[in-house]
Design a protein around this motif. Structure first.
Motif, PDB file in Angstrom:
ATOM      1  N   SER A 107       0.810  -1.219   0.000  1.00  0.00           N
ATOM      2  CA  SER A 107       0.000   0.000   0.000  1.00  0.00           C
ATOM      3  C   SER A 107       0.846   1.271   0.000  1.00  0.00           C
ATOM      4  O   SER A 107       0.309   2.368  -0.044  1.00  0.00           O
ATOM      5  CB  SER A 107      -0.912   0.011   1.235  1.00  0.00           C
ATOM      6  N   GLY A 108       2.163   1.104   0.082  1.00  0.00           N
ATOM      7  CA  GLY A 108       3.057   2.258   0.105  1.00  0.00           C
ATOM      8  C   GLY A 108       3.272   2.847   1.480  1.00  0.00           C
ATOM      9  O   GLY A 108       3.876   3.913   1.614  1.00  0.00           O
ATOM     10  N   SER A 109       2.811   2.170   2.539  1.00  0.00           N
ATOM     11  CA  SER A 109       2.867   2.747   3.881  1.00  0.00           C
ATOM     12  C   SER A 109       4.282   2.779   4.452  1.00  0.00           C
ATOM     13  O   SER A 109       4.662   3.728   5.135  1.00  0.00           O
ATOM     14  CB  SER A 109       1.966   1.955   4.834  1.00  0.00           C
ATOM     15  N   PHE A 110       5.074   1.723   4.209  1.00  0.00           N
ATOM     16  CA  PHE A 110       6.393   1.611   4.817  1.00  0.00           C
ATOM     17  C   PHE A 110       7.451   1.308   3.753  1.00  0.00           C
ATOM     18  O   PHE A 110       7.144   0.786   2.675  1.00  0.00           O
ATOM     19  CB  PHE A 110       6.403   0.501   5.881  1.00  0.00           C
ATOM     20  N   LYS A 111       8.709   1.640   4.096  1.00  0.00           N
ATOM     21  CA  LYS A 111       9.823   1.469   3.156  1.00  0.00           C
ATOM     22  C   LYS A 111      11.028   0.901   3.900  1.00  0.00           C
ATOM     23  O   LYS A 111      11.320   1.293   5.031  1.00  0.00           O
ATOM     24  CB  LYS A 111      10.168   2.828   2.528  1.00  0.00           C
ATOM     25  N   LEU A 112      11.733  -0.040   3.268  1.00  0.00           N
ATOM     26  CA  LEU A 112      12.986  -0.586   3.784  1.00  0.00           C
ATOM     27  C   LEU A 112      14.125  -0.045   2.920  1.00  0.00           C
ATOM     28  O   LEU A 112      14.097  -0.178   1.695  1.00  0.00           O
ATOM     29  CB  LEU A 112      12.975  -2.113   3.734  1.00  0.00           C
ATOM     30  N   GLU A 113      15.142   0.558   3.574  1.00  0.00           N
ATOM     31  CA  GLU A 113      16.273   1.111   2.829  1.00  0.00           C
ATOM     32  C   GLU A 113      17.443   1.353   3.782  1.00  0.00           C
ATOM     33  O   GLU A 113      17.307   1.295   5.006  1.00  0.00           O
ATOM     34  CB  GLU A 113      15.866   2.425   2.160  1.00  0.00           C
ATOM     35  N   PHE A 114      18.606   1.622   3.199  1.00  0.00           N
ATOM     36  CA  PHE A 114      19.757   2.046   3.989  1.00  0.00           C
ATOM     37  C   PHE A 114      19.639   3.548   4.219  1.00  0.00           C
ATOM     38  O   PHE A 114      19.153   4.291   3.358  1.00  0.00           O
ATOM     39  CB  PHE A 114      21.058   1.746   3.235  1.00  0.00           C
ATOM     40  N   PHE A 115      20.096   4.018   5.389  1.00  0.00           N
ATOM     41  CA  PHE A 115      19.986   5.443   5.692  1.00  0.00           C
ATOM     42  C   PHE A 115      21.093   5.846   6.666  1.00  0.00           C
ATOM     43  O   PHE A 115      21.756   5.000   7.286  1.00  0.00           O
ATOM     44  CB  PHE A 115      18.619   5.756   6.306  1.00  0.00           C
ATOM     45  N   SER A 116      21.285   7.156   6.787  1.00  0.00           N
ATOM     46  CA  SER A 116      22.202   7.735   7.776  1.00  0.00           C
ATOM     47  C   SER A 116      21.467   8.820   8.544  1.00  0.00           C
ATOM     48  O   SER A 116      20.550   9.463   8.010  1.00  0.00           O
ATOM     49  CB  SER A 116      23.434   8.346   7.112  1.00  0.00           C
ATOM     50  N   PHE A 117      21.839   9.025   9.797  1.00  0.00           N
ATOM     51  CA  PHE A 117      21.317  10.158  10.549  1.00  0.00           C
ATOM     52  C   PHE A 117      22.071  11.420  10.123  1.00  0.00           C
ATOM     53  O   PHE A 117      23.216  11.351   9.662  1.00  0.00           O
ATOM     54  CB  PHE A 117      21.469   9.925  12.052  1.00  0.00           C
ATOM     55  N   VAL A 118      21.429  12.557  10.293  1.00  0.00           N
ATOM     56  CA  VAL A 118      22.025  13.830   9.887  1.00  0.00           C
ATOM     57  C   VAL A 118      23.356  14.022  10.626  1.00  0.00           C
ATOM     58  O   VAL A 118      23.439  13.862  11.843  1.00  0.00           O
ATOM     59  CB  VAL A 118      21.066  14.998  10.203  1.00  0.00           C
ATOM     60  N   GLY A 119      24.385  14.365   9.855  1.00  0.00           N
ATOM     61  CA  GLY A 119      25.690  14.636  10.435  1.00  0.00           C
ATOM     62  C   GLY A 119      26.514  13.404  10.732  1.00  0.00           C
ATOM     63  O   GLY A 119      27.569  13.502  11.373  1.00  0.00           O
ATOM     64  N   SER A 120      26.045  12.231  10.287  1.00  0.00           N
ATOM     65  CA  SER A 120      26.770  10.981  10.566  1.00  0.00           C
ATOM     66  C   SER A 120      27.070  10.259   9.259  1.00  0.00           C
ATOM     67  O   SER A 120      26.275  10.304   8.313  1.00  0.00           O
ATOM     68  CB  SER A 120      25.933  10.082  11.491  1.00  0.00           C
ATOM     69  N   ILE A 121      28.226   9.569   9.219  1.00  0.00           N
ATOM     70  CA  ILE A 121      28.568   8.757   8.045  1.00  0.00           C
ATOM     71  C   ILE A 121      28.123   7.313   8.223  1.00  0.00           C
ATOM     72  O   ILE A 121      28.176   6.524   7.272  1.00  0.00           O
ATOM     73  CB  ILE A 121      30.097   8.796   7.777  1.00  0.00           C
ATOM     74  N   ASN A 122      27.710   6.958   9.421  1.00  0.00           N
ATOM     75  CA  ASN A 122      27.269   5.584   9.686  1.00  0.00           C
ATOM     76  C   ASN A 122      26.023   5.265   8.877  1.00  0.00           C
ATOM     77  O   ASN A 122      25.110   6.094   8.750  1.00  0.00           O
ATOM     78  CB  ASN A 122      26.989   5.384  11.170  1.00  0.00           C
ATOM     79  N   ARG A 123      25.983   4.021   8.352  1.00  0.00           N
ATOM     80  CA  ARG A 123      24.851   3.584   7.546  1.00  0.00           C
ATOM     81  C   ARG A 123      24.098   2.470   8.284  1.00  0.00           C
ATOM     82  O   ARG A 123      24.698   1.587   8.885  1.00  0.00           O
ATOM     83  CB  ARG A 123      25.292   3.070   6.179  1.00  0.00           C
ATOM     84  N   TYR A 124      22.760   2.570   8.223  1.00  0.00           N
ATOM     85  CA  TYR A 124      21.915   1.587   8.880  1.00  0.00           C
ATOM     86  C   TYR A 124      20.875   1.068   7.893  1.00  0.00           C
ATOM     87  O   TYR A 124      20.492   1.762   6.938  1.00  0.00           O
ATOM     88  CB  TYR A 124      21.183   2.204  10.071  1.00  0.00           C
ATOM     89  N   LEU A 125      20.426  -0.152   8.127  1.00  0.00           N
ATOM     90  CA  LEU A 125      19.325  -0.721   7.362  1.00  0.00           C
ATOM     91  C   LEU A 125      18.083  -0.635   8.234  1.00  0.00           C
ATOM     92  O   LEU A 125      18.056  -1.180   9.339  1.00  0.00           O
ATOM     93  CB  LEU A 125      19.609  -2.184   7.005  1.00  0.00           C
TER      94      LEU A 125
END
Length: 822
Positions: A42-60
């Motif tokens: 339905s388009g409600s949720f998304k799975l992706e890699f992301f980083s918090f603002v000001g950080s180089i760390n990547r999370y799934l």
């Protein structure tokens, strides 16, 4: 050149032939790389890699996909971030999710005790990432799911609890900070050592306890109650025990979060502000701190100091209490001796910690008392479940009573073991027996004097009873049916003391509203049932007439869309009606308020319109009497906890014969803005008068505007006139309230406007019956064209006022009354 054209054609053909993969799933042949994303169906949720603002760390992680504010609800590698964008997620042939970095080292992985032949990872519309056999739609068969391993967010359909068979413990834990999702210091989980209660800890230290589940809510969370946003329940399902909730409307977004400071809060998304708004906090004040007052003490936030010993107890260490350190708690003033103990009832409390407790789901409260009395280690007992009248089940405490607090609403009763001397006449069975013997001795010794006083007392009681019965007969005398035979009303009577206790001595804080009848109070009976009490004003002759009328009519009516009359109270000079409590107040509370109008989307409003129509059809056609309500308006439509409408206030109602549909009166009553023109001008009322009022309400529900007092810069017409003007110009959609535009089915709304205009036509003959209205609302058949409505300009009201000398005009929400007594 031809070679390149052929190559391009073949490439295009190949793209067409290769089957596309589902956008919500990952298969064993599809590595999921940084920069890829999958979105739920339905388009409600998304799975992706992301980083918090000001950080180089990547999370799934998983986040909401259709709102402007980035909101992460689950992170796979919350404690092991990637240092760059080289991360890859794979699903193995055994159904294991593996997240690896550039060197191939495993950063995070799921687990599973079973395997599948063709496993996939699918993101569901609930926000749950599920590993399962492709094509298997049964969630119970999944190999692994993210909902079993929450982060700091508790989403709808998640379970907060444990599975005893698999030892799976589902709980939420705080993040270290807003930009570091690794596990923080706080956890919120079902306490495995207690009976069905949630515990929040900082490390291993308890900070907050919800209280045990009592069938309606956790006893220490009075703010948890039926609401229009979500439903909730606590489930005992064989080996599973958990708390969960579901949204009433899937278009609403709501989530519960435990933040880095240990605050547990529920947020809802507001489209207008494009932000998350705080809906409630689990911890409200200092009294929610775990065991703040120690054992055998209660915390009351309205007292100073907040901690106090229970009656029959005193501070354990007085000097500590003098310095506001209550942790040592309280001790009994009189020790127990087991054989002569009794119980003292404490009401409106959060039940104590249940780690040392015992329960039985089938015992009555009396059996519970006996069981506790036989066990010298038992310190207190209470009902296990209060969701049914009188309560059920048994919960015993077998140690000190810790972490209690006073609760102003939705508190619970507990019976605490006390020494007989602390209870006085309410002591043990032996003490009661001795008291009974002493009483008989006194009676025998003064028998001659007692006979004289007894006769005098009997005479006094008889006279008082005769006066009381005369008043009851005057108000509740049997009604006559169509054959002239008397009918017994069989209305339960409540005594004045019960009503006084239920309403906190008719406290001003309990007032729900006031009118010509008198005052309406919110109350609660001893069994926990919430009620509304209509108290007749002692100076209101009008109210007495309405009281008689309401009793005579509503006691005979039973329908899911009519408010239920539970009984009445007639004692001394007090006269009251007792109704079921409607927790969501009245319809006008929502549709005419700019803030609360968003709670009722179009499907709910259409459900309310249909419910009112069915209730009116019952009154006009299907009830034992043919009832004309005569005062239908938005404030007389009450809403229960599921937003089902209930027609209320039958003080002005009139019944007509089985084949009659109209009557005449020179006593015009009702509310301008809703009253039909033939009734206001000529005193002629009929079932079609109610149809007119219903039509006004339909237009008000659709538009969110009051008919009376409506003003438009281009004309002097009221809401009816404005709706009629727009309809004739083909612009009916312009009247729809902005708050329901996004949720509405336009054909359904436009049809409702059309039906509303048919109901408010000037001539009663042109208006449809309620049976026709119900049929029109439930079908798509062609509708007749409406004629000009009645009372659609301000001049119409003025004419009606001058033509009706027997009545006076009042404000939109105040009932019209005749100048002379009715």
């Amino acid at each position: 050149m031809d070679y390149f054209r052929e190559l391009l054609f073949c490439s295009s053909l190949l793209l067409i032939i290769i089957p596309s993969t589902a956008v919500d799933s990952i298969s064993t042949t599809q590595p999921f790389r940084d920069g890829d994303s999958i979105v739920s169906a339905s388009g409600s949720f998304k799975l992706e890699f992301f980083s918090f603002v000001g950080s180089i760390n990547r999370y799934l992680g998983i986040s909401y996909n259709q709102i402007s504010a980035t909101t992460i609800v689950w992170v796979a590698n919350r404690g092991t971030p990637l240092n760059d964008s080289s991360g890859v997620l794979r699903i193995t042939s055994q159904g294991i999710l593996i997240l690896v970095d550039q060197s191939g080292s495993t950063i995070w992985s799921s687990n599973s005790s079973r395997s599948a032949r063709n496993p996939i990872a699918q993101l569901l519309d609930s926000g749950n990432l599920v590993v399962k056999e492709e094509g298997d739609v049964n969630l119970e068969n999944s190999l692994w799911q993210s909902f079993d391993y929450p982060g700091d967010t508790f989403l709808p359909e998640m379970k907060l609890g444990r599975n005893k068979a698999t030892s799976l413990d589902r709980y939420i834990s705080s993040s270290k900070s807003v930009d570091d999702p690794s596990r923080g210091n706080y956890t919120f989980r079902l306490d495995p050592a207690a009976y069905s209660e949630l515990i929040m800890r900082e490390g291993s230290s308890e900070k907050f306890r919800s209280g045990p589940w009592n069938g309606m809510r956790f006893s220490g969370t009075p703010q948890l109650k039926p609401n229009p946003i979500y439903t909730y329940r606590f489930v005992y399902d064989g080996d599973e025990e958990y708390y969960t909730y579901n949204l009433v409307n899937s278009s609403f977004l709501s989530r519960m979060v435990i933040n880095q400071d240990g605050n547990i809060q529920r947020f809802t998304w507001i489209d207008r502000t494009q932000s998350w708004e705080l809906y409630l906090s689990v911890k409200n004040d200092n009294c929610d701190r775990y065991a703040l007052c120690g054992a055998y003490a209660t915390c009351s936030i309205n007292n100073s100091p907040v901690c106090g010993c229970l009656e029959g107890f005193s501070p354990n260490v007085s000097k500590d209490w003098d310095t506001m350190d209550w942790s040592s708690g309280c001790v009994r003033k009189t020790p127990l001796n087991c054989s002569e103990d009794g119980f003292r009832k404490f009401s409106g409390v959060k039940l104590p910690e249940t780690r040392k407790s015992w329960f039985n789901r089938t015992m009555s409260l009396d059996e519970c008392r006996s069981t506790c009395l036989k066990n010298c280690s038992c310190t207190a007992y209470a009902n296990l479940d209060i969701s049914i009248n009188g309560g059920s089940g048994c919960l015993l405490w077998l140690g000190d009573l810790v972490d209690m607090r006073q609760i102003n609403e939705n508190g619970q009763d507990i019976y605490i073991r006390m020494a007989a001397s602390e209870l006085g006449k309410a002591g043990s069975a032996e003490a009661k027996s001795k008291e009974k013997k002493r009483t008989w001795s006194i009676i025998i010794s003064v028998l001659s004097i007692a006979v004289v006083f007894s006769l005098a007392l009997i005479l006094l009681v008889w006279r008082k009873k005769m006066l009381k019965n005369r008043k009851k007969k005057d108000i509740l005398e049997p009604s006559q049916n169509n054959q002239g035979e008397e009918e017994d009303l069989k209305l339960p009577l409540f005594d004045l003391n019960t009503m006084s206790r239920a309403t906190n001595d008719f406290s001003p804080a309990n007032i729900l509203g006031e009118g010509g009848f008198g005052t309406v109070y919110q109350g609660k009976l001893n069994d926990g049932q919430e009620i509304a009490v209509k108290r007749l004003s002692k100076t209101s002759k009008q109210g007495l007439d309405e009281f008689k009328n309401e009793v005579l009519h509503i006691v005979k009516l039973q329908h899911r869309n009519l408010v239920k009359l539970l009984g009445c109270c007639i004692e001394g000079d007090e006269t009251m009606l007792i109704y079921e409590m409607m927790p969501n107040k009245s319809l006008d509370f929502f549709i005419f308020d700019k803030t609360r109008e968003k709670v009722l989307d179009w499907p709910q409003r259409f459900h309310i319109i249909n419910g009112i129509a069915r209730g009116l059809l019952y009154l006009h056609q299907d009830s034992r009497l043919r009832i004309i309500h005569r005062d239908l308006k938005a404030s007389n439509i009450l809403l229960d906890h599921e937003m089902n409408p209930k027609i209320s206030d039958f003080g002005l109602a009139r019944s007509v014969g089985g084949n009659e549909t109209e009557a005449n009166t020179n006593k015009v009553v009702g509310t301008y803005g809703y009253i039909a023109p033939e009734y206001a001008i000529d005193g002629l009322y009929s079932v079609k008068s109610d149809v007119f009022s219903f039509g006004v309400m339909v237009l008000e529900i659709v538009s969110g505007k009051r008919n009376k007092g409506f003003c438009h810069p281009d004309h002097k017409q009221n809401l009816l006139g404005h709706a009629w003007r727009l309809f004739t110009e083909g612009r009916s959609s312009e009247i729809i309230a902005e708050s329901i535009v996004e949720s509405c089915n336009f054909s359904e709304v436009l049809r409702s406007i059309h039906i509303g205009l048919l109901c408010v036509q000037r001539s009663p003959r042109d208006r449809p019956s309620m049976s026709t209205v119900v049929m029109m609302l439930g079908s798509e058949s062609e509708l007749p064209q409406p004629k000009e409505p009645g009372f659609f300009t301000t001049r119409d009201v003025g004419k009606a006022t001058s033509s009706s000398t027997q009545s006076k005009v009042s404000a939109n929400e105040v009932t019209m009354t005749q100048l002379e007594a009715r």
